[in-house]
Design a protein around this motif. Structure first.
Motif, PDB file in Angstrom:
ATOM      1  N   LEU A 150      57.201  17.906  20.972  1.00 42.05           N
ATOM      2  CA  LEU A 150      55.473  18.079  21.085  1.00 42.05           C
ATOM      3  C   LEU A 150      55.082  18.130  20.264  1.00 42.05           C
TER       4      LEU A 150
ATOM      5  N   ASN B  80      48.644  16.847  14.373  1.00 39.10           N
ATOM      6  CA  ASN B  80      47.898  15.788  12.990  1.00 39.10           C
ATOM      7  C   ASN B  80      46.931  16.754  12.095  1.00 39.10           C
TER       8      ASN B  80
ATOM      9  N   ALA C 296      47.791  18.174  24.476  1.00 40.97           N
ATOM     10  CA  ALA C 296      48.932  18.362  24.037  1.00 40.97           C
ATOM     11  C   ALA C 296      49.212  19.867  23.724  1.00 40.97           C
TER      12      ALA C 296
ATOM     13  N   SER D 187      45.881  17.736  17.998  1.00 43.95           N
ATOM     14  CA  SER D 187      46.598  17.039  18.087  1.00 43.95           C
ATOM     15  C   SER D 187      45.722  15.612  18.555  1.00 43.95           C
ATOM     16  N   GLU D 188      45.808  14.472  18.309  1.00 40.96           N
ATOM     17  CA  GLU D 188      44.862  13.605  18.710  1.00 40.96           C
ATOM     18  C   GLU D 188      45.362  12.979  20.511  1.00 40.96           C
ATOM     19  N   LYS D 189      46.550  14.018  21.373  1.00 40.48           N
ATOM     20  CA  LYS D 189      46.732  13.281  22.504  1.00 40.48           C
ATOM     21  C   LYS D 189      46.463  14.439  23.294  1.00 40.48           C
ATOM     22  N   ILE D 190      45.625  14.369  24.480  1.00 41.89           N
ATOM     23  CA  ILE D 190      44.527  15.021  25.012  1.00 41.89           C
ATOM     24  C   ILE D 190      45.964  16.062  25.996  1.00 41.89           C
TER      25      ILE D 190
ATOM     26  N   THR E 149      53.685  15.696  17.761  1.00 41.73           N
ATOM     27  CA  THR E 149      52.271  15.109  17.879  1.00 41.73           C
ATOM     28  C   THR E 149      51.295  15.963  16.956  1.00 41.73           C
TER      29      THR E 149
ATOM     30  N   ARG F 151      50.973  21.940  26.600  1.00 42.62           N
ATOM     31  CA  ARG F 151      52.063  21.797  26.288  1.00 42.62           C
ATOM     32  C   ARG F 151      52.977  22.215  25.462  1.00 42.62           C
TER      33      ARG F 151
END
Length: 140
Positions: free
Chosen positions: A97, A102, A45, A40-43, A100, A48
């Motif tokens: 979630l 990818n 993620a 995921s590009e979200k730190i 997110t 969570r």
């Protein structure tokens, strides 16, 4: 109008093959989310996502637990409906979630397995919620 005790008993007679399959699918998703290569590009993620997946499993277990300890049959049904709504909510939070995610070598398999689990889970939830709603509505 009294609640039909036999109908209530039958409403909690979960198909053991279905619940075992859901549990197995959930365990597979847990394994993929921890050991698989999913990105995921979200730190944060993925951390969570794992927590939400754990919550999803806990809520599934809650729906299928015995409610025999609840003295009122009507309250058993209300408790089951509340647990089912919590399960729906945790599924929805997990799905947010999961959006997110990818990439990663294991992402396509994770996505495929999740979509199958989601489909099976919703079928299970909808079946039992319909029965429990009918039981509660028959009280009025």
């Amino acid at each position: 109008m009294p609640v039909d005790a036999q109908r209530i008993k039958e409403s909690f007679a979960f198909d053991l093959k279905v619940t075992a399959r859901l549990q197995q699918q959930w365990v597979g998703l847990i394994e993929q989310s921890v050991w698989g290569e999913i990105k995921s590009e979200k730190i944060g993620a993925l951390g969570r996502l794992r927590k939400r997946l754990l919550e999803l499993g806990e809520n599934l277990a809650s729906v299928t637990r015995s409610r025999q300890w609840i003295p009122s049959e009507r309250e058993r049904v209300k408790s089951a409906m509340a647990a089912s709504l919590n399960l729906r909510d945790s599924l929805q939070q997990f799905e947010r979630l999961a959006q997110t995610l990818n990439g990663g070598a294991d992402f396509p398999a994770f996505e495929r397995d999740f979509l199958q689990f989601r489909s099976d889970l919703l079928r299970f939830i909808e079946h039992h919620e319909a029965i429990w709603c009918d039981l509660l509505e028959s009280q009025y």
